[in-house]
Every structure is written in C-alpha cells, then in structure tokens.
Write a protein that holds these residues in place. Structure first.
Motif, short mmCIF file in Angstrom:
data_model
loop_
_atom_site.label_atom_id
_atom_site.label_comp_id
_atom_site.label_asym_id
_atom_site.label_seq_id
_atom_site.Cartn_x
_atom_site.Cartn_y
_atom_site.Cartn_z
N VAL A 51 6.29 4.36 -7.03
CA VAL A 51 6.93 3.35 -6.18
C VAL A 51 6.04 2.92 -5.00
O VAL A 51 6.29 1.91 -4.39
CB VAL A 51 8.28 3.83 -5.64
N GLY A 52 5.04 3.73 -4.70
CA GLY A 52 4.09 3.32 -3.67
C GLY A 52 4.69 3.13 -2.29
O GLY A 52 4.50 2.10 -1.67
N VAL A 53 5.41 4.12 -1.79
CA VAL A 53 6.03 3.93 -0.47
C VAL A 53 5.40 4.75 0.65
O VAL A 53 5.55 4.40 1.81
CB VAL A 53 7.55 4.20 -0.51
N CYS A 54 4.70 5.83 0.32
CA CYS A 54 4.17 6.65 1.42
C CYS A 54 2.82 6.13 1.88
O CYS A 54 2.42 6.37 3.00
CB CYS A 54 4.07 8.11 1.01
N ARG A 55 2.10 5.46 1.00
CA ARG A 55 0.81 4.80 1.27
C ARG A 55 -0.33 5.78 1.49
O ARG A 55 -1.39 5.40 1.97
CB ARG A 55 0.92 3.82 2.45
N VAL A 58 -3.85 5.22 -0.49
CA VAL A 58 -4.55 3.93 -0.42
C VAL A 58 -6.05 4.07 -0.70
O VAL A 58 -6.67 5.07 -0.34
CB VAL A 58 -4.35 3.23 0.95
N LEU A 94 -1.14 8.06 9.01
CA LEU A 94 0.14 8.15 8.31
C LEU A 94 0.68 9.58 8.39
O LEU A 94 1.87 9.80 8.62
CB LEU A 94 -0.03 7.75 6.84
N ILE A 156 10.81 12.42 4.36
CA ILE A 156 9.83 11.36 4.61
C ILE A 156 10.17 10.12 3.78
O ILE A 156 9.37 9.21 3.65
CB ILE A 156 8.41 11.84 4.30
N LEU A 157 11.34 10.10 3.18
CA LEU A 157 11.83 8.97 2.40
C LEU A 157 10.83 8.54 1.32
O LEU A 157 10.54 7.37 1.14
CB LEU A 157 12.18 7.80 3.32
#
Ligand code: SF4
Ligand code: SF4
Ligand code: SF4
Ligand code: FES
Lengths: 940, 304
Positions: A51-55, A58, A94, A156-157
């Motif tokens: 889902v690529g949400v924590c990044r 990168v 992050l 951390i969602l």
C-alpha cells in the motif's frame, strides 16, 4: 489475498548500478531483494498487498520526487538508486517523526523483541532522547481482547493489520477511523476489540511491526525467539492441519507462543485455537500417574454431578477432581498395565474375542492409530475397533466408497480459488475449519461464485453470493430438484457421463419426480432460487463442493452425500483444477486415523476385512490369524455394552460420554462394562467409568504423523516433555500387547510409520525425511520431487468398472420429527473457540475466557414469544433427557430451531440427541431431533 | 465533457461537486436533464453528478476516485495514473470543469483566437479566485499575462488602502512571494520562474502589517487539518510543524524548528504520497525565506 499479477514479460532495470531482470509487474523492492539489495520497510510485508503508506522504502528513480519501492513497479530501463544522502535523510526523518509519538516502552520490544521501528532507529543511530520533535498527546490502550493487547500510541498506521484481517483472514474487522493526525485503527465502528466482531485469529498481531498489536502472554512471559526453542509442528485441533512453529521455554517445559508456519495448506495462517489454544497441555489437571479404581467404588457408576446428570452448584467447565479422584488410587505402571492385560485377556478367554472392543481417536497420530487397530485385530482378535470418524463423516465415506471407490477428498481446499463456483453445504466453515474458510472467503472475494446451503446462517454465509436456507434434514429434496433442473435444461456434461459414470438412467428417472416446486414445499427454498442456483452450478466451467456434518450427521447422511457426488458426476466436476468433492474433515487426524485402519470393516488403507487375499496379507504381516468378520461400529459397540455382549473395552483418547448420542444410554452402557481402560491426558467424563486410567501424552509431547483434510501427511514434533509418569501412547499399546502375549516393540514413531506405509499402498514412499517440512499429499509416487497428487480421479475411479456410480435416492424425513409436545428442531454443532468435548479447549485460558459456559442459540422472535432474552436460562428437553443452559439470541438460527454446541459437560447436548443411525454409515442423527424449550431458573 | 468522452470513447462521465456547492449542483443537474431531453446525453454517453462527501483532499484526482468508489478519500500511489488505471481500475480521463468548459469555445473559434486572448506574449484566458486582503474578493476571468498587481486592482485593490506585503499566487500550497514580485505576469511558467506556482489559480493577498509567521502557521494548519492521514510524512510531519509553530506563537517554543525544518521540508516534499503533503511546508519555508527576521523576533520572545 489479492496477488499482483506477474506477466511473462521481462523488464530489465538498473539498481545501484547493477542490472536486474525481473518479470513485468515486479516491484522495485522485490527486484532489489532478488538482487540481494535490502530496502528497509515498515508497512510492507510480502504476504500482503503493498500500500506504500510508511514511505520508508523510498528510492530515487530520477523523477521529481522519490518513489516508494514497495508499490512502484519496475519498468524497462529504469535507473534506481536505493541510497543517497537525500534518501538517508528522508528515511531517518520519517523514523524520527514516528518515534516522537512512540511510547517509551514498546510491548513488542518487551516481548518478542522484534519491534521494527526500534530496529530502524538503531540502524539510523537515532538516540530517542535526542529527538527534538515534540511528542504528541498520549493515546489510549485497549486491553479488552483476551488474547491481543492494543496500544494505539505505538500504532504507526501502516495498515498491515487491516490488510491481514481483510485480505488474509477476510474477517473485515479493522479499519481506520478519523482523519489526518487523528487517524486511528478501529475495530468495527470503533468498538473495544474485545466487544467487536473480532474472532481472535491473531493475524493482525502477527503482522504488526510495532508494539501496537501484540499477543498477550498466556503461559510464561513472551520472550525473543532466539531465547526460546523452536519446534516446527502442527496445530493439534482441526482437519485443516495448519503448520505451526511453537516457541518453547525448555526451563519451564512450556509453550510460550505459537506462530503460523509456511505450508501449502495453511500459508502461515492460524485461527484462535491454533494460535492461542496450546496451554491445555500444561493444565494442572493433567494425569501423571496410573490410576486404579478403589474397591469401594464398585459397582461402577458416574462420579461427578454433571456425569450423574444432576444439576448442582455453579455451571462451569471443568470436572472437580475432588469429586472424582477419591474413587481412584495411584498405582505403578507395572501393576496398572498387568491389570489391564490380564482383565482383557480374561474376558477374551471367557467370552471370546468379540466381547472386546477398542475406541481409538482421530486426535491420535497415524502411528498410534495403526498400532491401536493392530492391537485390537491381532491381539484382542476382533475387528471391533472404531473411532470418532464414525460420528462425523462415516456416511460421507460410505457414499464415496460406494460411488467413486475412495473416501478421501478429490482436491485440496485451497484450489477453490480456481473454481468458478464453490458450494459449501452443511458446514459452519468459519468456526470449524477456520483457515480452510479463509481460502473460500478469499476465492469468493476474487471471482468465485459462492453458494452456501445450510439450515443455519453461519459466518461463511455472509460471504455467499447465494445463500439457501433449507429446512433441516431436507437436503435430498433440494439436490434432487437441482439435478432435475440440470438434466431438464441440459446443463449436464454428456461426454463425462458417457466416459466416466454409470447408472445415469436411473438417476434421471428418479429426479424427474423432483421438480423445484415440489422441493420448495420440503426444503423451503423458493423454486425460482433452486432453478437459478442449479443454472449457476451447471454453467460453471469448474465447480467444487465442500461439505460438513450438516450433510453427514443425519439418518439420511449417506443419501445426502450420494446426492452431492451425483451433482459432481453429472457436471463432470471431478479431477480437474477448481473442481472436486471435499468433505471437510473434523479432527486433525480424521483422515489419517481412517487411513490407518481404525475402522471395523477395513484394514489400513481401506483394504477390506473379509477378503481372503487381504486377510492373508495382514496375517502374514502380523503373524497371527485374523477374524474374517467385520467388527462393530461406535454406537453398535455402546449398544453391545448395554446388552452385555461387549464386556471389555480399551479407549485411547476418546470421550464417548460427551461425544456419543443419547448420553443417558451411554452412561448405563459404560457402567455395564466388566472392564474399561481409559488412556487419556485428563480424567474425562468417560474415565469416571474406568477400572484403570492410564496417563498418556498430549500432542505436544510426541512425534507422529497426521493426515489433514487435504490428504496432506505432516509430521508433528515433540515440543514438551510429558508430565509426571505420563507415557507415550504407542508405548502403552505395545506394553498391553506384549503383556497379552503378543510381542510389540518399536524404536520410535518412525519405525511404526515404516511398518504402516509398507502395508498401505497410498502411503508408499513416504517417510519422516521426505515429509519435512511441509508434508506431502498422498498418494505421492515421487516424494523426492513432488508434493503429492493434488487432484484425484481425472482419469477414472478406483472402482471395478473404473466408473463413478450414480446412486439415486428418495427424500426421507428425519427419524424424529417435531410434534406438539416437542415443537422445536434441535441441531448440534460447535463453536469457533471450542473443540469437541472441551477437554482441551476448556483448559485453555484464552479459549475458555472467550466462551466460558454452556449456551444454546434461538431465533430472537422465538425468544420474544416466550418472553425470554439473551442470558436467560432455559430447559431443553427431548424424549431422552433435559439440560439447563443459557440462551443466546441469534438471527442465524431459523425460527423453530435450537442450536446447541456439544462442548459443555454441564449441559451436554448429547443428553438430548437421538441415537438413530444412518443405515449405511452408522452415523447418528446429531443434527436433528425434536426438542422443547422452557424457561428455567438460573442455577443456585 | 461530451467531446472529451467522444475523444476517449467513454460511456459514462461524472461531475464531482463539493457538497457545499448546492446551487451549482442544481444548475448542473438541470443542464444534464435538459441535455438528456434533447438526446445529447443518455445514449452514447451519460453524466452523473456525484456530490462529494467533503474534504479538501478529494480534489486530489485519485482521492476523488477512491471517494467515487465508496472508500476513504485517500490518494493512491502513482503510477498507475488515472489515465492508465482509474475508476474501478479502468482508464479514466479527469479534467477540471474549467478545462472542459474552454474546449467548445476553442474548437469553435480556433487556436489563433485563443492565443490572441492572452497579452504580453501569453495565450488564453484563465479563471483566478482572488481572496485575502482585497476589497472585492471573487473569481475573475483574466487574460493570461495579466500581472498580479493588475489583478489586485481588478479586485478593488488591497483592503483599507494598505500596501501589499505578500501574496500566494496559486493557493495555499504555493510559495509566498513578496510585494516586489507583484509585477509578475500570470502564467504557469512565469510564476514558476518567480519562485512559486500558479497551482490552483487562487491568488491570496496579504496586506502590510500582517504577521507572516502567523499567516504561514495558519496555512500549514490548514494542511494539517486536511491531511488524509494515509502516509507518515504528511500525517505526522504537518502536525509536528504546526505544534512547534503554535508553541512559538504562544511563546513557549524554542528554535528547534529552524534546525528541523530543512529535513522535514525535504522529507515531506520527497516522500509524501500526494501533492498535499509534498507542498504542505512550502508556505512556512517561503515565509521564512523572505521574512526570516519576523521569526527571529518571535523566537526572541520565548519564555523558556
Ligand atoms: S496496529 Fe500495527 S499493524 Fe495496525 S496499523 Fe498500527 S502499527 Fe500497523
Ligand atoms: S484477531 Fe483476526 S479477526 Fe481479530 S482483528 Fe485481528 S485479524 Fe481481525
Ligand atoms: S484452522 Fe484448524 S488446524 Fe488451523 S489453526 Fe485453526 S484449529 Fe488449528
Ligand atoms: S514499505 Fe514502502 S511505503 Fe511502507
């Protein structure tokens, strides 16, 4: 789970200067991994849709901004840099942002010690006290679940739990609520976890990277895996046979926690029982010394109030050892084993071999089952050996053997995802085969049309495209009508019928009499729906049929199964991908115990008793003459005990007092036995009638192979040392055999398995080595290179004609119909959290906490009519007895029906059930009898 | 929109209207009903009006698609772009209503006419919303190439006769520019060259005497409030910066923000999933670039 599609196209990209070629659709992260380049992740887990949400992952692909490598697909000619100052700064920032709100103590770090955020902090050399970013307001904790601790402050969602719950387990419990910085994970509509629809499968806690969702300690404090001993084994409960790694504390000889382990049959998934139900092995009530009944407690009879059928004291799960133990005295192994051998031998000499009988158990390993039936056949000299499979799928097996010549499944459950249509009938799959259900739910979410047929609207029905609520016991009418439509509208497979079946004409004539309009009157499903569903089924290119006890546990159980088999034969749905017949097996080793010969009419591998060549084969192998007559089945043996024709019994791990129908009769029968030896891990209800009780080993304390519902033979490994003087079951069988004059000696389970496979062609070639680590499907002609045969009978059946036989059957009503006095229909079954007679699960802290006491379910409209509400007590009475228990309102139960789980000794469902038998499978009608409901006072 | 559908071969279109815009929705619905009656819609192509459940982020094209699909309005990872995989996984053309509305005129009158609409060598027309400290805020249709100063005059000049201090040429997410740059000609390229962006074409005017730290805090706060919360940099980063700014304004902060801001700005810009997070710190960063001394004055007043 939705898996990203990989293509056959190859793309070549450069990662950190290295050329990497991967199939189209591969993500940069995967491509890098394949080249040995690790990119840090938090929200990504290879088992989950990215889902690529924590990044955190990168990378630089030369675009305006960095790209998240876990979701970004590799493309031709792409140039990727996985590290640079910029990337480093971003990842570190992050991490610091997340750490700024992170609780001082992570529950994960303090337990398994694998908190991924703290690991990243270490990698980036971040000292938490140096972080200048201000901390936010503390967030709440939620300790309402008996098994999982929720610490929102550590969340951390990353969405992993949501995807695990939605896409792996398809329980759809967790979501996000709120927006922006106020976003939180939420259970249902933000309910406390313990009050939500969560089924405690623990998949979310298994994937959570932080201290937000963690398993609560159930035995000794959870510690890092490296500090514990790792045992790759299996779940001891159901026929799904999930692969598990148990983490053991050797000092205290305790399972600390359990984790799903990869296997083709379970893909690391577990349900609440497998993940949290392991602590029963350490329960203080474990038997540790051989016991002999004291003189004063003859004549024999029940000892505890519950088994006497009295209603006293508080309802509660466990037998009070204070009530029962005074009847026994401790003995040495010598004394106890000698006594067992001499009494059994005495009965044999006085009354003949057929006065003896043995009940093995589908909880035991293949080795134990094999040896047990060998004991009964070769030493007792009778074929009176049976086990609880009789009570679950005997009718299915009878029908399968009669029609297609083999009782095993023709395809594995995970292949449902290749099916256009899946039929699930008479199966509360989400409760009884939870991990198999995840595969079915997954298929239903990704293109398979799911048809659920049941008299109860159970969990799996929620995922159905077509749910048919039928009147209990009306299955044959429905299926005949479906076949009526299939034949009438020419939706049958003529080539298949011509090439692979026989008896079609007779079937066609019979089902002519069952137009959907007629069936509607019997089964309650509208004729139009029957037509529609028949068409859906008939038009499917591949259709698979799953069934459970709702089909088999009827006096028409064999007929019900015959209909399902005819449906599959009619449409050619056997032997190809996405097709098949799959009776979902209950116990972890139902398949194996049957394969090993714990059946009165067949030797191991279904070789028939009474066939001279077969008899000779086993006489030669075992070196003694064998009884040519098939033996008695479970209920027949109990009847024999009642009549006095069966005088001596040996029970290994069975608890017929709670599991067999009509307990009041079972009570008399057990008390009537001259001699009863019970070998078990707890003092069961049945053991109250025993002369000798032998303390045995639990699943955790022995090696052995177990064959799951898919025919997958897997190895369970010793994880714990047995308590006290408890001994291995197979050794006890050997001791008794030897003391009865037949020498039995093996070096270990492996040697027994060798002997068994040498006599069972289906198991040929399998051994402990090639079965590790994830087992094999039998038959497996080439174990070195294959996982075994997934699909059976694509090229004909193991019948004399090589054809599958249609056996047309007429509808017949159940044995005992409701009337004015007993106006309700009683249905029995199981709950997700409990196992059979509750011996294990009620001694499991977590499982007992979720479902601590006996309940029955009724439709809320019926309750209202009787001025009752959830939590009130009722008396349920049938012609055989009465029980008192709490009632729970459930829309899943149709008006006029009562559902009673049979786990609870204080209100045993089998006091009520009817012991009328299916004439072919000899299975009792657990799923139907007439009952009356009356309000009751809560127990004093 | 019908022309767009014709070009890409679409059978169904949606007009996405915020729920606050009720009169606009009604007008749109009337126009659709009329077009159906006249047989323009409803055969080859039809249009449905979708009333947005609300939220600034739903202006992000993929968040808009998510909302259309009945999910939380959160942007998707791109690529794939909507043109490759949009609504329900199908290729989807997404345009602003303004763009679509310009097409018929362009087609009818030709490219030369369109080019001639611009001045100072720019081409075309543009709608610009003007807000902030002006006498007559509103939406103005201007010729491309009009300067910001001219546009402010069109809106009645800076409020209360004050002098211009700063402006945001392209809405909350663009960089602040100081008054000296008001001569910039309005077009995408020119504004970018001046160090900001035309973005949402919403000019925000700031009069002299305004505290730029407070103003910038307010804009970052807006982004914090509108962050969907899907990705870490935007969800946590905006909140942390706002809380540090608010502390400074409340005289209980410290200078840590100044040290942290470059890394935070870079992290948000580089790693946020969508434009909102990528630009969320632009206002404060650009305010500090031009009016750093105002921040220093605030920092001097901290109690700690
Ligand atoms: S609870 Fe754990 S898995 Fe779920 S979103 Fe939070 S950090 Fe991720
Ligand atoms: S334990 Fe299982 S059902 Fe419960 S929230 Fe977690 S994943 Fe969902
Ligand atoms: S599905 Fe069955 S085998 Fe798997 S964990 Fe649950 S009870 Fe055990
Ligand atoms: S691991 Fe890729 S964004 Fe989280």
């Amino acid at each position: 789970m939705i898996k990203p599609q990989k293509s056959t196209r190859i793309v070549t990209l450069t990662i950190d200067g290295r050329e990497v070629s991967v199939p189209g659709g591969t993500t940069i992260w995967e491509a890098a991994k394949s080249a040995g380049i690790e990119i840090p992740v938090l929200c990504h887990d290879p088992r989950l849709r990215p889902v690529g949400v924590c990044r955190m992952c990168v990378v630089d692909v030369g675009e305006r901004v960095l790209a998240a490598s876990c979701v970004r697909q590799a493309s031709e000619g792409m140039k990727v840099r996985t590290s640079s100052d910029k990337i480093h700064t971003c990842r570190k920032t992050l991490t610091e942002l997340l750490l700024s709100d992170y609780p001082a103590e992570s529950r994960r770090e303090g337990a398994t010690g694998d908190d991924m955020l703290l690991a990243l902090a270490r990698d980036y050399g971040i000292d938490r006290s140096d972080i200048a970013i201000p901390a936010g307001d503390g967030r709440t904790q939620d300790m309402t679940s008996p098994v999982i601790a929720v610490d929102h402050a550590a969340c951390i969602l990353c969405d992993r739990c949501i995807r695990a719950c939605d896409e792996i387990q398809h329980n759809d419990v967790i979501g996000r609520t709120g927006k922006g910085y106020g976003t939180r994970i939420a259970f249902d509509l933000n309910a406390p976890m313990g009050n939500s629809t969560c089924v405690s499968c623990g998949e979310c806690a298994a994937v959570c990277p932080t201290g937000a969702l963690t398993n609560k300690t159930l035995t000794v404090q959870i510690r890092p895996r490296e500090q514990l001993k790792k045992i790759d084994s299996l779940c001891p409960y159901c026929g799904v046979g999930c692969a598990i790694t148990f983490h053991i504390d050797p000092d205290t000889n305790t399972v600390v926690f359990a984790e799903g382990r990869h296997s083709p049959g379970s893909e690391s998934r577990l349900c609440v029982k497998g993940r949290y139900g392991f602590d029963y092995a350490k329960h203080p009530q474990r038997l540790t010394t051989p016991l002999i009944r004291r003189e004063e407690f003859y004549p024999k009879g029940p000892l505890s109030f519950a088994v006497k059928g009295e209603r006293r004291g508080k309802p509660g799960g466990l037998v009070d050892y204070g009530e029962v133990m005074p009847a026994f005295r401790e003995a040495t192994w010598e004394e106890a084993l000698d006594l067992v051998a001499s009494r059994l031998k005495g009965i044999k000499q006085r009354s003949g071999p057929s006065a003896l009988a043995g009940f093995g158990s589908a909880k035991c390993s293949n080795e134990e089952a094999y040896l047990f039936q060998k004991l009964v056949r070769a030493v007792f000299g009778t074929n009176n050996v049976d086990h609880c499979t009789r009570l679950c799928h005997a009718s299915s097996v009878a029908a399968l053997l009669e029609t297609i010549g083999s009782g095993a499944v023709t395809n594995v459950f995970s292949d449902v995802h290749n099916a256009d249509v899946a039929v699930v009938t008479g199966s509360n799959t989400t409760a009884n085969h939870p991990v198999a259900a995840t595969f079915i739910k997954d298929a239903a979410a990704s293109g398979t049309t799911l048809i659920v047929i049941d008299s109860r609207e159970t969990g799996i029905a929620r995922h159905a495209h077509h749910f048919l609520r039928i009147e209990p016991g009306s299955d044959v009418a429905l299926y005949n009508a479906m076949m009526h439509v299939l034949i009438g509208e020419d939706l049958v497979n003529h080539d298949y019928i011509r090439d692979f079946t026989e008896g079609f004409e007779a079937l066609r004539e019979l089902v002519k009499k069952y137009p959907p309009e007629l069936a509607e009157g019997i089964c309650g499903v509208p004729a139009a729906t029957i037509r529609e569903v028949a068409r859906v089924f008939g038009r499917a290119n591949a259709a698979i049929i799953f069934w459970g006890m709702g089909i088999s546990q009827h006096t028409t159980g064999t007929d019900n199964a015959r209909c399902l088999i005819s449906l599959a034969l009619l449409t050619g749905n056997i032997g190809r991908a996405g097709t098949g017949l799959h009776p979902l097996r209950g116990q972890n080793n139902v398949q194996g115990a049957s394969d090993a010969g714990l059946i009165p009419m067949v030797y191991p591998d279904y070789q028939k008793v009474g066939e001279p060549a077969t008899q000779k084969k086993f006489e030669e192998a075992w070196g003694v003459p064998l009884d040519p007559n098939p033996g008695l089945t479970v209920v027949e043996i109990i009847n024999g005990a009642l009549k006095g024709t069966i005088k001596g019994m040996y029970m290994m791990g069975e608890n017929p007092f709670l599991s067999d129908p009509n307990s009041n009769k079972v009570r008399k029968a057990l008390a009537n036995l001259d001699f009863l030896c019970v070998q078990d891990i707890f003092l069961t209800e049945t053991a109250e009638f025993a002369d000798v009780v032998l303390p045995a080993t639990s699943f955790f304390e022995k090696d052995g192979t177990y064959t799951n519902s898919d025919r997958r033979v897997q190895v369970g490994r010793t994880a714990l040392q047995p308590p006290g003087q408890a001994r291995l079951d197979w050794q006890l069988v050997c001791e008794i055999a030897t003391r009865m004059g037949y020498e039995m000696k093996y070096a270990g389970a492996e040697e027994i398995f060798e002997e068994f496979t040498s006599l069972a062609p289906s198991y040929a070639g399998l051994d402990y080595h090639n079965l590790s680590p994830t087992g094999k499907l039998w038959p497996c002609p080439d174990p070195a290179s294959s996982d075994g045969k997934q699909l059976l009978f694509g090229d004909g059946f193991p019948t004399p004609s090589r054809r599958g036989k249609f056996v047309p059957v007429e509808y017949q009503p159940a044995a005992e119909l409701p009337d004015d006095e007993y106006p309700f229909v009683l249905n029995t079954g199981r709950l997700l959290e409990h196992w059979h007679t509750g011996t294990m699960t009620r001694r499991s802290k977590a499982l007992d906490a979720i479902e601590p006491e006996a309940v029955c379910e009724l439709n809320p409209d019926d309750l209202e009519a009787m001025a009752l509400k959830s939590g009130d007590y009722v008396n349920l009475s049938t012609r055989r007895g009465t029980i008192t228990l709490k009632v729970r309102a459930s829309r899943g139960v149709a008006p006029g029906n009562v559902f009673v789980p049979f786990h609870f000794r204080e209100a045993s469902a089998n006091i009520l059930t009817n012991d009328a038998l299916d004439p072919f499978g000899k299975i009792p009608e657990y799923k139907y009898c007439a009952v009356k409901v009356a309000p009751a006072q809560p127990p004093a | 929109m019908c022309l767009a559908a014709f070009v890409v071969g679409a059978r169904q279109g949606w007009v996405y209207v915020r729920n606050e815009y009720e009169p606009e929705r009604q007008a749109m619905q009337r126009a659709i009903a009329d077009a159906r009656k006249r047989g323009v819609l409803g055969h080859e192509f039809d249009i449905e009006v979708f009333v947005s459940p609300g939220g600034y982020i739903l202006g992000e094209e993929t968040a808009l698609l998510e909302a259309l699909e009945d999910r939380r309005g959160e942007p998707r990872n791109k690529p794939p772009y909507p043109g490759q995989k949009g609504l329900w996984g199908q290729p989807t053309l997404i345009n602003n209503v303004e763009t679509l509305a310009m097409v018929p005129a362009l087609l009818k009158r030709g490219a030369d006419w369109w080019k001639a609409q611009g001045i100072r060598g720019h081409s075309g027309l543009k709608f610009i919303g003007v807000s902030g400290h002006v006498e007559n805020p509103g939406v103005f249709e201007i010729r491309m190439g009009t300067t910001v100063a001219e546009l402010i005059e069109m809106a009645g000049g800076v409020r209360d006769g004050k002098r211009l201090k700063a402006f945001l040429p392209g809405g909350a997410s663009s960089n602040f520019l100081p008054a000296e740059k008001a001569a910039v000609e309005i077009d995408f390229k020119t504004i970018a060259e001046a160090g900001s962006m035309l973005g949402a074409a919403a000019l925000v005017v700031v009069a002299e005497g305004t505290d730029m730290v407070e103003t910038a805090t307010n804009v970052v706060r807006f982004f914090r409030n509108e962050s969907c919360g899907k990705c870490v940099p935007c969800r946590v980063g905006t909140e942390k910066v706002v809380s540090m700014l608010e502390d400074i304004l409340a005289r209980r902060g410290d200078g840590a923000l100044l040290d942290l801001l470059p890394d935070l700005e870079q992290t948000l810009a580089e790693t946020s999933i969508c434009g909102l997070g990528q630009v969320a710190l632009n206002p404060i960063a650009s305010a500090l670039r031009y009016w750093g001394e105002e921040m220093n004055a605030h920092l001097a007043k901290q109690s700690s």
